[in-house]
Design a protein around this motif. Sequence first.
Motif, PDB file in Angstrom:
ATOM      1  N   LEU A 246       0.889  -1.167   0.306  1.00 34.38           N
ATOM      2  CA  LEU A 246      -0.051   0.057  -0.058  1.00 34.38           C
ATOM      3  C   LEU A 246       0.768   1.341  -0.503  1.00 34.38           C
ATOM      4  CD1 LEU A 246      -2.666  -0.270   2.631  1.00 34.38           C
ATOM      5  CD2 LEU A 246      -2.720  -0.982  -0.199  1.00 34.38           C
ATOM      6  N   ILE A 247       1.904   1.302   1.020  1.00 32.17           N
ATOM      7  CA  ILE A 247       3.268   2.512   0.100  1.00 32.17           C
ATOM      8  C   ILE A 247       3.795   2.230  -0.186  1.00 32.17           C
ATOM      9  CG2 ILE A 247       4.467   3.637   1.999  1.00 32.17           C
ATOM     10  CD1 ILE A 247       1.603   3.300   3.574  1.00 32.17           C
ATOM     11  N   GLY A 248       3.720   1.295  -0.486  1.00 34.81           N
ATOM     12  CA  GLY A 248       4.349   0.975  -2.155  1.00 34.81           C
ATOM     13  C   GLY A 248       4.163   2.067  -2.879  1.00 34.81           C
ATOM     14  N   HIS A 249       2.366   2.115  -3.158  1.00 33.16           N
ATOM     15  CA  HIS A 249       1.988   2.980  -4.603  1.00 33.16           C
ATOM     16  C   HIS A 249       2.314   4.124  -4.068  1.00 33.16           C
ATOM     17  CE1 HIS A 249      -0.151  -1.130  -6.113  1.00 33.16           C
ATOM     18  NE2 HIS A 249      -0.738  -1.532  -4.926  1.00 33.16           N
ATOM     19  N   LEU A 250       1.999   4.699  -3.286  1.00 27.68           N
ATOM     20  CA  LEU A 250       2.197   5.887  -2.767  1.00 27.68           C
ATOM     21  C   LEU A 250       3.902   6.858  -3.416  1.00 27.68           C
ATOM     22  CD1 LEU A 250       1.062   8.206   0.415  1.00 27.68           C
ATOM     23  CD2 LEU A 250       4.041   8.039  -0.101  1.00 27.68           C
ATOM     24  N   LEU A 251       4.183   5.775  -2.828  1.00 22.01           N
ATOM     25  CA  LEU A 251       5.776   5.861  -3.288  1.00 22.01           C
ATOM     26  C   LEU A 251       6.089   5.709  -4.430  1.00 22.01           C
ATOM     27  CD1 LEU A 251       7.689   3.779  -0.882  1.00 22.01           C
ATOM     28  CD2 LEU A 251       7.179   6.115  -0.535  1.00 22.01           C
ATOM     29  N   ALA A 252       5.489   5.361  -5.342  1.00 27.04           N
ATOM     30  CA  ALA A 252       4.958   5.112  -6.820  1.00 27.04           C
ATOM     31  C   ALA A 252       4.887   6.384  -7.743  1.00 27.04           C
ATOM     32  CB  ALA A 252       4.091   3.667  -7.639  1.00 27.04           C
ATOM     33  N   ALA A 253       3.778   6.488  -7.025  1.00 30.46           N
ATOM     34  CA  ALA A 253       3.290   8.267  -7.209  1.00 30.46           C
ATOM     35  C   ALA A 253       4.063   9.078  -6.969  1.00 30.46           C
ATOM     36  CB  ALA A 253       1.812   8.448  -6.398  1.00 30.46           C
TER      37      ALA A 253
END
Length: 448
Positions: A246-253
């Motif tokens: 989930l936090i990985g999706h934020l980091l990608a964004a």
Amino acid sequence: MTDRLERLTAALLDAAGKAGAEAADAMAVDGTALSIDVREGKLEQAERSEGIEIGLRVLIGGRQACVSASDISALTMAEMAERAVAMAREAPNDPNAGLADPAQLAQGWDIAALELADLSAEPSAADLEQDALRAEAAALAVPGVSKAQGASAAYSRRAIHIAASNGFSGGYTRTSRHISAVAISGEGLGMERDWAAESRIWQADLPGAEEIGTLAGQRAAERSGSRKPPTGAFPVLYDERISNSLIGHLLAAVNGSSVARGSSWLRDALGTQVLPAGLTVREDPHRVRIGGSRPFDAEGLPTQARDIVASGILTGWTLDLATARKLGMESTGNASRGTSSPPSPGHSNIALTPGTASREDLIRDMGTGLIVTQLIGSSINPTTGDYSRGASGFWVENGQIAYPVNECTIAGNLRDMLMRITPANDGRTHLSHVIPSLLVEGLTLAGA
């Protein structure tokens, strides 16, 4: 070893200059990797690789090209430089491409303080095989486990050196030790699979093989008899094993490459709230004995700790030099690269503010809902943040785990989901990404 790599990068830069490059940077990597796989108490596969890779990037104005090789002869390096210069002259012009200003470069770092390389001897193949065999045997010893899909043990040592015509030169060595096991419960169509794995930079920090194998077996046994959950809107607890996604999706964004292309679902969110108040996402590339630590980035800039999200507010993008120039900002020292590619932004060590409640507390408080322990497949729209993933885990009723579940889909929108997260306090501090279990309210669940 780093002295040898330093000489190689210097030779590459010299060759680039003679071939007509206006600027250049070079990378040399010397790696050793050993892995052992076992199945049913027998050696299944043993692999060992050793070698040096070299890479060269040349720049002529805003035109750049990258070449790489595994041959370190002087003739090969001269041919690499000539080929790279010829490619660069034909490449499209990128006004944002270029090396760092010498004033921006890292200086005076302390590699030893980060403890990135284990000083103990490399393990033998026999030692790794014994670790894998013990892990598999421990998994099979768990009641309810019908078979093991195998176990693995591995070791790697990787030395890297980067140099550039702007005067930067630096390198370091990193080691890794790994043990994993996969166990299966049930028979036929009722079989369920689960796993456990641990990695450490220093071998002395690695848990015992029996502990890892037992955990794999317990997880598989707990999944016996899985069935589909009901369909509807329910709270979902992302177990600590997979909450990083989930936090990985934020980091990608917030990655500068996505933002610069206009393809990020957070492209207009700088300075706005993206997480609940009080939650911070902190990047710290200087943690001791942690896999993502490094004293400088792939462009020679110093790395530094920073809050990507501070008390729920998005404070900045993750940038290398090129994306920073395109966005009219300064690099955050987050460039990463390989020998055959130019730099691009990437994160190092990440930590999310932990909560005060335990995982068990969140399960009790969620009442009825889903615990996700595995995610399968992915359908994420990087522009809108629409989210849909296959999942398996455990169904919760009245705050208690009722039964294991599989073959379900969870869906929502990442921007809404991240604003509704409640973290537990179970993040494992030895990981590069320390993300605790996360409870997300009101996701759409498609099951039976």
